[in-house]
Scaffold this motif. Structure first.
Motif, mmCIF file in Angstrom:
data_model
loop_
_atom_site.group_PDB
_atom_site.id
_atom_site.type_symbol
_atom_site.label_atom_id
_atom_site.label_comp_id
_atom_site.label_asym_id
_atom_site.label_seq_id
_atom_site.Cartn_x
_atom_site.Cartn_y
_atom_site.Cartn_z
ATOM 1 N N GLU A 98 0.845 -1.189 0.000
ATOM 2 C CA GLU A 98 0.000 0.000 0.000
ATOM 3 C C GLU A 98 0.876 1.233 0.000
ATOM 4 O O GLU A 98 1.991 1.213 0.517
ATOM 5 N N LEU A 99 0.359 2.291 -0.598
ATOM 6 C CA LEU A 99 1.072 3.559 -0.648
ATOM 7 C C LEU A 99 0.749 4.351 0.618
ATOM 8 O O LEU A 99 -0.409 4.624 0.911
ATOM 9 N N TRP A 100 1.797 4.667 1.398
ATOM 10 C CA TRP A 100 1.645 5.407 2.650
ATOM 11 C C TRP A 100 2.385 6.730 2.546
ATOM 12 O O TRP A 100 3.384 6.836 1.845
ATOM 13 N N ASP A 101 1.908 7.722 3.283
ATOM 14 C CA ASP A 101 2.632 8.986 3.321
ATOM 15 C C ASP A 101 3.970 8.755 4.011
ATOM 16 O O ASP A 101 4.158 7.758 4.710
ATOM 17 N N THR A 102 4.911 9.640 3.810
ATOM 18 C CA THR A 102 6.266 9.405 4.306
ATOM 19 C C THR A 102 6.357 9.373 5.828
ATOM 20 O O THR A 102 7.280 8.788 6.368
ATOM 21 N N SER A 103 5.421 9.962 6.525
ATOM 22 C CA SER A 103 5.448 9.903 7.993
ATOM 23 C C SER A 103 4.795 8.622 8.512
ATOM 24 O O SER A 103 4.786 8.367 9.699
ATOM 25 N N MET A 104 4.246 7.809 7.584
ATOM 26 C CA MET A 104 3.625 6.517 7.906
ATOM 27 C C MET A 104 2.376 6.657 8.772
ATOM 28 O O MET A 104 2.018 5.760 9.516
ATOM 29 N N SER A 105 1.690 7.778 8.665
ATOM 30 C CA SER A 105 0.508 7.952 9.503
ATOM 31 C C SER A 105 -0.801 7.669 8.784
ATOM 32 O O SER A 105 -1.822 7.500 9.428
ATOM 33 N N TYR A 106 -0.789 7.623 7.452
ATOM 34 C CA TYR A 106 -2.022 7.281 6.750
ATOM 35 C C TYR A 106 -1.725 6.819 5.326
ATOM 36 O O TYR A 106 -0.686 7.105 4.757
ATOM 37 N N ARG A 107 -2.696 6.075 4.780
ATOM 38 C CA ARG A 107 -2.593 5.585 3.409
ATOM 39 C C ARG A 107 -2.893 6.701 2.427
ATOM 40 O O ARG A 107 -3.716 7.567 2.685
ATOM 41 N N LEU A 108 -2.231 6.622 1.281
ATOM 42 C CA LEU A 108 -2.484 7.568 0.201
ATOM 43 C C LEU A 108 -3.238 6.862 -0.920
ATOM 44 O O LEU A 108 -3.133 5.648 -1.074
ATOM 45 N N ARG A 109 -3.950 7.638 -1.705
ATOM 46 C CA ARG A 109 -4.614 7.088 -2.884
ATOM 47 C C ARG A 109 -3.643 7.126 -4.058
ATOM 48 O O ARG A 109 -2.899 8.078 -4.222
ATOM 49 N N LEU A 110 -3.658 6.074 -4.844
ATOM 50 C CA LEU A 110 -2.858 6.047 -6.066
ATOM 51 C C LEU A 110 -3.457 7.013 -7.078
ATOM 52 O O LEU A 110 -4.677 7.154 -7.170
ATOM 53 N N SER A 111 -2.584 7.662 -7.836
ATOM 54 C CA SER A 111 -3.070 8.530 -8.907
ATOM 55 C C SER A 111 -3.648 7.653 -10.019
ATOM 56 O O SER A 111 -3.399 6.439 -10.072
ATOM 57 N N ASP A 112 -4.395 8.261 -10.914
ATOM 58 C CA ASP A 112 -4.930 7.510 -12.049
ATOM 59 C C ASP A 112 -3.810 6.889 -12.872
ATOM 60 O O ASP A 112 -3.932 5.763 -13.347
ATOM 61 N N GLU A 113 -2.698 7.612 -13.023
ATOM 62 C CA GLU A 113 -1.556 7.104 -13.786
ATOM 63 C C GLU A 113 -0.923 5.889 -13.099
ATOM 64 O O GLU A 113 -0.600 4.885 -13.744
ATOM 65 N N GLN A 114 -0.736 5.963 -11.785
ATOM 66 C CA GLN A 114 -0.159 4.844 -11.038
ATOM 67 C C GLN A 114 -1.064 3.616 -11.120
ATOM 68 O O GLN A 114 -0.606 2.499 -11.337
#
Length: 127
Positions: A98-114
């Motif tokens: 899963e894609l997480w923000d760099t501080s590891m506090s929450y998940r990020l959404r993948l961009s349409d391109e990703q």
């Protein structure tokens, strides 16, 4: 690798060696194909099936990746570890990332391109 892990004399693949190999290869594979400047991919589940032990003369392995599923926050990958010369399968793994923000506090959404890249790699198409 051969040696003695907890008194074992037979060839074996220590878990840490294989997990490190998978982590490094996965990070490189994802990083080269899916820019994630706002975060990083983190494994959230790992299942490994050992097929055979690493041999003492095996210094290079190849890891192949196949996308099994992709969603808005990550993907499930099939990972195949092989001897670089003989193509003998050493282990197969299924990993959820899963894609997480760099501080590891929450998940990020993948961009349409990703997400498009991950979805283009379905059904055994290898990159």
């Amino acid at each position: 690798m051969t040696g003695s892990l907890h008194g074992q004399k037979a060839p074996h693949t220590p878990n840490g060696t294989l997990i490190s190999t998978l982590d490094e290869a996965r990070a490189r594979w994802l990083g080269q194909r899916i820019p994630a400047s706002s975060g990083r991919f983190v494994p959230t589940r790992l299942e490994i099936d050992y097929r055979t032990a690493l041999q003492p003369d095996e210094r290079r392995v190849r890891v192949r990746f196949i996308v099994l599923r992709a969603g808005r926050t990550g993907a499930v990958l099939r990972e195949i570890v092989q001897n670089s010369n003989t193509q003998r399968v050493i282990a197969e793994a299924v990993t959820a990332v899963e894609l997480w923000d760099t501080s590891m506090s929450y998940r990020l959404r993948l961009s349409d391109e990703q997400l498009a890249f991950l979805r283009s790699d379905f059904e055994g198409i290898q990159r």
